[in-house]
Design a protein around this motif. Structure first.
Motif, PDB file in Angstrom:
ATOM      1  N   ASN A 166       0.850  -1.186   0.000  1.00  0.00           N
ATOM      2  CA  ASN A 166       0.000   0.000   0.000  1.00  0.00           C
ATOM      3  C   ASN A 166       0.886   1.236   0.000  1.00  0.00           C
ATOM      4  N   HIS A 167       0.502   2.225  -0.826  1.00  0.00           N
ATOM      5  CA  HIS A 167       1.357   3.394  -1.070  1.00  0.00           C
ATOM      6  C   HIS A 167       0.776   4.654  -0.417  1.00  0.00           C
ATOM      7  N   SER A 168       0.292   4.524   0.815  1.00  0.00           N
ATOM      8  CA  SER A 168      -0.204   5.696   1.542  1.00  0.00           C
ATOM      9  C   SER A 168       0.956   6.572   2.002  1.00  0.00           C
ATOM     10  N   TYR A 169       0.731   7.890   1.936  1.00  0.00           N
ATOM     11  CA  TYR A 169       1.678   8.873   2.452  1.00  0.00           C
ATOM     12  C   TYR A 169       1.150   9.363   3.798  1.00  0.00           C
ATOM     13  N   PHE A 170       1.937   9.188   4.856  1.00  0.00           N
ATOM     14  CA  PHE A 170       1.504   9.572   6.193  1.00  0.00           C
ATOM     15  C   PHE A 170       2.062  10.941   6.576  1.00  0.00           C
ATOM     16  N   ASN A 171       1.233  11.701   7.288  1.00  0.00           N
ATOM     17  CA  ASN A 171       1.644  12.971   7.871  1.00  0.00           C
ATOM     18  C   ASN A 171       0.882  13.114   9.183  1.00  0.00           C
ATOM     19  N   LEU A 172       1.579  12.914  10.291  1.00  0.00           N
ATOM     20  CA  LEU A 172       0.930  12.830  11.600  1.00  0.00           C
ATOM     21  C   LEU A 172       0.631  14.188  12.223  1.00  0.00           C
ATOM     22  N   SER A 173       0.989  15.273  11.536  1.00  0.00           N
ATOM     23  CA  SER A 173       0.716  16.603  12.099  1.00  0.00           C
ATOM     24  C   SER A 173      -0.772  16.893  12.168  1.00  0.00           C
ATOM     25  N   GLY A 174      -1.550  16.244  11.297  1.00  0.00           N
ATOM     26  CA  GLY A 174      -2.999  16.444  11.268  1.00  0.00           C
ATOM     27  C   GLY A 174      -3.409  17.472  10.247  1.00  0.00           C
ATOM     28  N   ASN A 175      -4.207  17.034   9.262  1.00  0.00           N
ATOM     29  CA  ASN A 175      -4.716  17.915   8.197  1.00  0.00           C
ATOM     30  C   ASN A 175      -3.589  18.660   7.475  1.00  0.00           C
ATOM     31  N   LEU A 176      -2.449  17.981   7.316  1.00  0.00           N
ATOM     32  CA  LEU A 176      -1.289  18.508   6.568  1.00  0.00           C
ATOM     33  C   LEU A 176      -0.816  19.846   7.126  1.00  0.00           C
ATOM     34  N   ARG A 177      -0.865  19.984   8.433  1.00  0.00           N
ATOM     35  CA  ARG A 177      -0.513  21.250   9.079  1.00  0.00           C
ATOM     36  C   ARG A 177       0.975  21.576   8.922  1.00  0.00           C
ATOM     37  N   ARG A 178       1.812  20.546   8.969  1.00  0.00           N
ATOM     38  CA  ARG A 178       3.257  20.712   8.829  1.00  0.00           C
ATOM     39  C   ARG A 178       3.794  19.627   7.895  1.00  0.00           C
ATOM     40  N   ASP A 179       5.034  19.782   7.442  1.00  0.00           N
ATOM     41  CA  ASP A 179       5.645  18.710   6.653  1.00  0.00           C
ATOM     42  C   ASP A 179       6.160  17.628   7.600  1.00  0.00           C
ATOM     43  N   ILE A 180       6.856  16.616   7.044  1.00  0.00           N
ATOM     44  CA  ILE A 180       7.230  15.460   7.867  1.00  0.00           C
ATOM     45  C   ILE A 180       8.699  15.493   8.295  1.00  0.00           C
ATOM     46  N   LEU A 181       9.381  16.622   8.120  1.00  0.00           N
ATOM     47  CA  LEU A 181      10.808  16.688   8.439  1.00  0.00           C
ATOM     48  C   LEU A 181      11.104  16.422   9.910  1.00  0.00           C
ATOM     49  N   ASN A 182      10.208  16.840  10.803  1.00  0.00           N
ATOM     50  CA  ASN A 182      10.424  16.617  12.239  1.00  0.00           C
ATOM     51  C   ASN A 182       9.749  15.351  12.746  1.00  0.00           C
TER      52      ASN A 182
END
Length: 349
Positions: A179-195
């Motif tokens: 599965n090719h899902s892109y995750f971003n745990l900040s919520g509603n794409l609030r921030r990028d995933i660098l941190n």
């Protein structure tokens, strides 16, 4: 559990249906029968606020060709196959070359750009959306009539989604699905995933060549930004001058090898939101892709699509292993059953 179905659009003169399953906690998963795409996952932060934690669009039209495979199931063989050719026994097969001279993620349509049949299976403690598809002999160049089943199971008590894959073919073939899902745990794409911080128990990764194909060389992670055995920020690889990080566009797009004899555990966290994603898989590798080539003029749910907006954790067999016999084989023998399972559990730090 609350289960909803609605018409999401029309593809190839057939209806595309969006399924939404919500458990008693408020955890929610939406997916469609086109490519088995997961369009939305609502997970809680440390304050108990449920927000979307995957990249996706709000309409079928916005997905268009879905050239970055947002949320889709990819196969028959995920990843790249060198020069779109491989040998099985006495036969040489030529599969679709859809990335320069190589084969990528199953070809032009593969599993990600076709309509699957879908059935909702409701139980007291969990609900499953079961997708089935017959990939016919010769489709994209692959041998064998392959009957595939993908099951998304959502628990009523736990904030998790389990993905189970199974398949059987009437000829020897290749099967390596993810599965090719892109995750971003900040919520509603609030921030990028660098941190975002990633923990991954892998002692080696596969070196890539300039076409992002594995060279076959197993590289120890010791003393490098590829060592995730203790928690490490994604930013370490994005800002690294390591030739392999630079090669893939500043970040990661690499297969990390996992222990085949245990249920492997991967943890992704974002401190600010407090969200944590734990991934457990039966697979022998995971491709960590940090969205290095997402830059676009497109908007996604009010945010501009840009590099490092999401991270993929593609649990699968090693890509192009058909050309590297020392890697785990993804050959499915005729009459044998392919199985794979990955569980995504959401919680808080």
């Amino acid at each position: 559990m609350l289960v909803k179905e609605r018409k999401y659009g029309v593809k190839d003169d057939k209806q595309v249906t969006l399924f939404t399953v919500k458990n008693k906690n408020g955890f929610e998963v939406s997916c469609m029968n086109y490519g088995c795409v997961i369009t939305e996952v609502l997970a809680a932060d440390r304050r108990g606020q449920y927000e979307n934690v995957v990249l996706g669009y709000d309409s079928l039209e916005e997905y268009g060709q879905n050239s970055i495979y947002l949320g889709a199931v990819v196969g028959r063989a995920a990843g790249r196959i060198k020069e779109g050719a491989f040998r099985l026994g006495e036969n040489v097969y030529h599969v679709t070359t859809n990335e320069k001279s190589n084969h990528l993620h199953g070809g032009h349509k593969g599993f990600s750009h076709v309509l699957w049949d879908a059935t909702v299976l409701e139980g007291a403690e969990e609900t499953t959306i079961e997708f089935t598809h017959l990939s016919k002999d010769g489709e994209e160049g692959y041998p064998g009539n392959l009957s595939m089943k993908v099951a998304y199971t959502i628990s009523n008590n736990r904030d998790e989604i389990s993905i189970s894959y199974s398949g059987i073919s009437d000829k020897d073939t290749l099967v390596n699905v993810t599965n090719h899902s892109y995750f971003n745990l900040s919520g509603n794409l609030r921030r990028d995933i660098l941190n975002h911080e990633l923990t991954l128990d892998s002692p080696t990764y596969l070196e890539l060549n300039k076409e992002f194909l594995p060279t076959g060389k197993l590289v120890p992670v010791d003393g490098s930004v590829f060592d995730f055995r203790e928690s490490r920020k994604i930013a370490d690889g994005v800002h690294s001058g390591h030739p392999q990080n630079v090669l893939v566009g500043y970040g990661y797009d690499h297969p990390f090898l996992l222990d085949e004899n245990k249920n492997n555990r991967i943890v992704l966290m974002e401190e600010k939101s407090g969200r944590k994603l734990t991934v457990e898989t039966t697979e022998s590798s995971v491709i960590v892709y940090t969205g290095n080539n997402l830059n676009s003029t497109e908007n996604m749910r009010g945010k501009r699509l840009r590099n490092h907006l999401g991270v993929c954790l593609e649990t699968q067999g090693p890509p192009d292993s058909i050309h590297h016999p020392h890697l785990r084989s993804v050959i499915l023998q005729a009459g044998k059953t392919y199985t794979s399972k990955t569980v995504y559990s959401f919680g808080v730090i």
